[in-house]
Write a protein that holds these residues in place. Structure first.
Motif, PDB file in Angstrom:
ATOM      1  N   LEU A 154       0.844  -1.198   0.000  1.00  0.00           N
ATOM      2  CA  LEU A 154       0.000   0.000   0.000  1.00  0.00           C
ATOM      3  C   LEU A 154       0.874   1.240   0.000  1.00  0.00           C
ATOM      4  O   LEU A 154       2.033   1.189   0.423  1.00  0.00           O
ATOM      5  CB  LEU A 154      -0.894   0.012   1.251  1.00  0.00           C
ATOM      6  CG  LEU A 154      -2.030  -1.010   1.280  1.00  0.00           C
ATOM      7  CD1 LEU A 154      -2.627  -1.082   2.689  1.00  0.00           C
ATOM      8  CD2 LEU A 154      -3.107  -0.660   0.258  1.00  0.00           C
ATOM      9  N   PRO A 155       0.333   2.376  -0.458  1.00  0.00           N
ATOM     10  CA  PRO A 155       1.110   3.622  -0.386  1.00  0.00           C
ATOM     11  C   PRO A 155       1.345   4.020   1.057  1.00  0.00           C
ATOM     12  O   PRO A 155       0.497   3.784   1.925  1.00  0.00           O
ATOM     13  CB  PRO A 155       0.217   4.639  -1.116  1.00  0.00           C
ATOM     14  CG  PRO A 155      -1.156   4.072  -1.049  1.00  0.00           C
ATOM     15  CD  PRO A 155      -0.990   2.579  -1.095  1.00  0.00           C
ATOM     16  N   SER A 156       2.486   4.629   1.311  1.00  0.00           N
ATOM     17  CA  SER A 156       2.844   4.992   2.675  1.00  0.00           C
ATOM     18  C   SER A 156       2.691   6.495   2.879  1.00  0.00           C
ATOM     19  O   SER A 156       2.121   7.197   2.051  1.00  0.00           O
ATOM     20  CB  SER A 156       4.273   4.547   2.972  1.00  0.00           C
ATOM     21  OG  SER A 156       4.562   4.720   4.344  1.00  0.00           O
ATOM     22  N   GLY A 157       3.215   6.988   4.006  1.00  0.00           N
ATOM     23  CA  GLY A 157       3.193   8.422   4.282  1.00  0.00           C
ATOM     24  C   GLY A 157       1.788   8.957   4.508  1.00  0.00           C
ATOM     25  O   GLY A 157       0.904   8.271   5.039  1.00  0.00           O
ATOM     26  N   GLU A 158       1.568  10.206   4.075  1.00  0.00           N
ATOM     27  CA  GLU A 158       0.274  10.852   4.267  1.00  0.00           C
ATOM     28  C   GLU A 158      -0.827  10.118   3.517  1.00  0.00           C
ATOM     29  O   GLU A 158      -1.964  10.028   3.970  1.00  0.00           O
ATOM     30  CB  GLU A 158       0.338  12.308   3.793  1.00  0.00           C
ATOM     31  CG  GLU A 158       1.315  13.177   4.576  1.00  0.00           C
ATOM     32  CD  GLU A 158       0.924  13.265   6.047  1.00  0.00           C
ATOM     33  OE1 GLU A 158      -0.290  13.213   6.339  1.00  0.00           O
ATOM     34  OE2 GLU A 158       1.815  13.383   6.896  1.00  0.00           O
ATOM     35  N   GLU A 159      -0.473   9.585   2.331  1.00  0.00           N
ATOM     36  CA  GLU A 159      -1.458   8.847   1.543  1.00  0.00           C
ATOM     37  C   GLU A 159      -1.876   7.573   2.260  1.00  0.00           C
ATOM     38  O   GLU A 159      -3.052   7.196   2.269  1.00  0.00           O
ATOM     39  CB  GLU A 159      -0.873   8.519   0.171  1.00  0.00           C
ATOM     40  CG  GLU A 159      -1.877   7.973  -0.812  1.00  0.00           C
ATOM     41  CD  GLU A 159      -1.293   7.761  -2.186  1.00  0.00           C
ATOM     42  OE1 GLU A 159      -1.986   7.188  -3.058  1.00  0.00           O
ATOM     43  OE2 GLU A 159      -0.135   8.163  -2.399  1.00  0.00           O
ATOM     44  N   GLY A 160      -0.906   6.903   2.895  1.00  0.00           N
ATOM     45  CA  GLY A 160      -1.228   5.693   3.631  1.00  0.00           C
ATOM     46  C   GLY A 160      -2.092   5.983   4.847  1.00  0.00           C
ATOM     47  O   GLY A 160      -3.022   5.227   5.154  1.00  0.00           O
ATOM     48  N   ALA A 161      -1.786   7.085   5.555  1.00  0.00           N
ATOM     49  CA  ALA A 161      -2.560   7.431   6.743  1.00  0.00           C
ATOM     50  C   ALA A 161      -4.017   7.716   6.410  1.00  0.00           C
ATOM     51  O   ALA A 161      -4.892   7.608   7.275  1.00  0.00           O
ATOM     52  CB  ALA A 161      -1.928   8.644   7.429  1.00  0.00           C
ATOM     53  N   ALA A 162      -4.304   8.084   5.151  1.00  0.00           N
ATOM     54  CA  ALA A 162      -5.675   8.413   4.756  1.00  0.00           C
ATOM     55  C   ALA A 162      -6.469   7.196   4.290  1.00  0.00           C
ATOM     56  O   ALA A 162      -7.662   7.305   4.002  1.00  0.00           O
ATOM     57  CB  ALA A 162      -5.635   9.463   3.636  1.00  0.00           C
ATOM     58  N   LEU A 163      -5.832   6.030   4.223  1.00  0.00           N
ATOM     59  CA  LEU A 163      -6.531   4.826   3.772  1.00  0.00           C
ATOM     60  C   LEU A 163      -7.589   4.393   4.783  1.00  0.00           C
ATOM     61  O   LEU A 163      -7.422   4.543   5.995  1.00  0.00           O
ATOM     62  CB  LEU A 163      -5.533   3.687   3.562  1.00  0.00           C
ATOM     63  CG  LEU A 163      -4.526   3.860   2.412  1.00  0.00           C
ATOM     64  CD1 LEU A 163      -3.475   2.760   2.478  1.00  0.00           C
ATOM     65  CD2 LEU A 163      -5.235   3.854   1.067  1.00  0.00           C
ATOM     66  N   THR A 164      -8.668   3.819   4.268  1.00  0.00           N
ATOM     67  CA  THR A 164      -9.732   3.313   5.145  1.00  0.00           C
ATOM     68  C   THR A 164      -9.423   1.874   5.555  1.00  0.00           C
ATOM     69  O   THR A 164      -8.594   1.189   4.941  1.00  0.00           O
ATOM     70  CB  THR A 164     -11.087   3.354   4.430  1.00  0.00           C
ATOM     71  OG1 THR A 164     -11.032   2.469   3.294  1.00  0.00           O
ATOM     72  CG2 THR A 164     -11.387   4.767   3.941  1.00  0.00           C
ATOM     73  N   ILE A 165     -10.127   1.398   6.605  1.00  0.00           N
ATOM     74  CA  ILE A 165      -9.961   0.016   7.048  1.00  0.00           C
ATOM     75  C   ILE A 165     -10.359  -0.946   5.932  1.00  0.00           C
ATOM     76  O   ILE A 165      -9.725  -1.995   5.732  1.00  0.00           O
ATOM     77  CB  ILE A 165     -10.802  -0.244   8.310  1.00  0.00           C
ATOM     78  CG1 ILE A 165     -10.258   0.580   9.496  1.00  0.00           C
ATOM     79  CG2 ILE A 165     -10.801  -1.731   8.661  1.00  0.00           C
ATOM     80  CD1 ILE A 165      -8.865   0.210   9.910  1.00  0.00           C
TER      81      ILE A 165
END
Length: 297
Positions: free
Chosen positions: A19-30
């Motif tokens: 999965l993408p990491s960083g800010e983009e990863g933090a925005a991913l849903t469960i």
């Protein structure tokens, strides 16, 4: 995919699940995390990788990372650690750039000192302006020589290429007040003699246009000879209508009224040349003004 044997703190659990990491990863849903886990589980299950000795450990790491990311509290803590890593990396990169710049500046000063060149910024600026004045004078002399050497009605070929040609009498010294130095960003091919002639005809008759043959990747230049001083002055005063061309006078002291020179200088701060006889004085005056501003600041 994270490498086996990494320390826990060095593992990016988002990357383990591809999965993408960083800010983009933090925005991913469960839901997105669960979907990625199901996909990777099917692809990386040990039963499908019987020849891979690391398959079991990799699958266990996949399950462990998934378990952490679906726990909101643990995920927030991990996201905070990731931000800390990125900020530390950015600070280290900035410090590295500054360190390399300082080393480069020091080496440049040492090379200049070894070559007997000035290292003081003011001395370097003076030398650069003097060189610019010398270049303009040399180009003008080449232009005169080309015109005097060419047969009647023929174009100059000794130092210049593209040329309007033949409007003024050969062997007759051209009034500097009628000559303009034109420059532009880009190669000499950006403007032809015919194109420049058409542009400058809005200010009056154009006697001659000569474009340098030396092809520069960053800048082109030409000499434009207007039919009269008045036409040249009009082109200088309205140079902004020719943007992105830079138009500069090539004249001796007193060749144009003082008010025209002042008007030209007030409208342009980046034009090459200021008249051969008073250019050096102008350079020193500007340097003195810069020094005063530095002291006041």
């Amino acid at each position: 995919m994270a490498a086996m044997g990494q320390e826990e703190d060095d593992i990016d659990h988002y990357e383990v699940l591809c999965l993408p990491s960083g800010e983009e990863g933090a925005a991913l849903t469960i839901e997105q995390i669960e979907k990625a886990y199901r996909t990777q589980s099917r692809l990386r299950h040990p039963d499908k990788r019987r020849d891979d000795p690391n398959a079991t450990a990799d699958f266990q790491r996949l399950a462990s990372s998934y378990k952490l990311l679906r726990d909101e509290s643990l995920r927030r803590q991990f996201d905070a650690r990731l931000r800390g890593r990125r900020e530390a990396a950015a600070r280290a990169a900035a410090a590295g750039v500054k360190r390399r710049k300082a080393v480069s500046d020091l080496e440049e000063r040492e090379r200049a000192a070894a070559a007997g060149q000035p290292t003081n910024p003011e001395e370097l600026a003076k030398r650069e302006m003097k060189q610019k004045a010398a270049d303009i004078e040399r180009e003008l002399e080449e232009f005169r020589s080309a015109k005097q050497a060419a047969p009647s009605g023929a174009g100059a070929t000794s130092a210049y290429g593209d040329k309007k040609g033949g409007a003024s009498q050969d062997g007759v010294k051209t009034d500097k007040g009628k000559i303009l130095k034109v420059s532009w960003d880009g190669s000499a091919d950006s403007y032809t003699a015919a194109k420049l002639e058409k542009l400058f005809q809005k200010f009056g008759e154009v006697e001659d246009v000569v474009i340098k043959t030396r092809k520069s990747r960053s800048k082109g230049s030409a000499i434009v000879v207007m039919g009269t001083k008045e036409a040249a002055l009009l082109a200088i005063q309205n140079h902004f209508s020719l943007f992105p061309l830079n138009v500069a006078p090539v004249q001796e002291s007193g060749g144009l009224p003082a008010r025209s020179t002042q008007a030209h200088e007030s409208r342009t701060s980046n034009i090459d040349g200021a008249g051969f006889s008073d250019l050096e004085a102008s350079v020193f005056r500007k340097l003195q003004e810069a020094q005063k501003r530095k002291q006041c600041g």
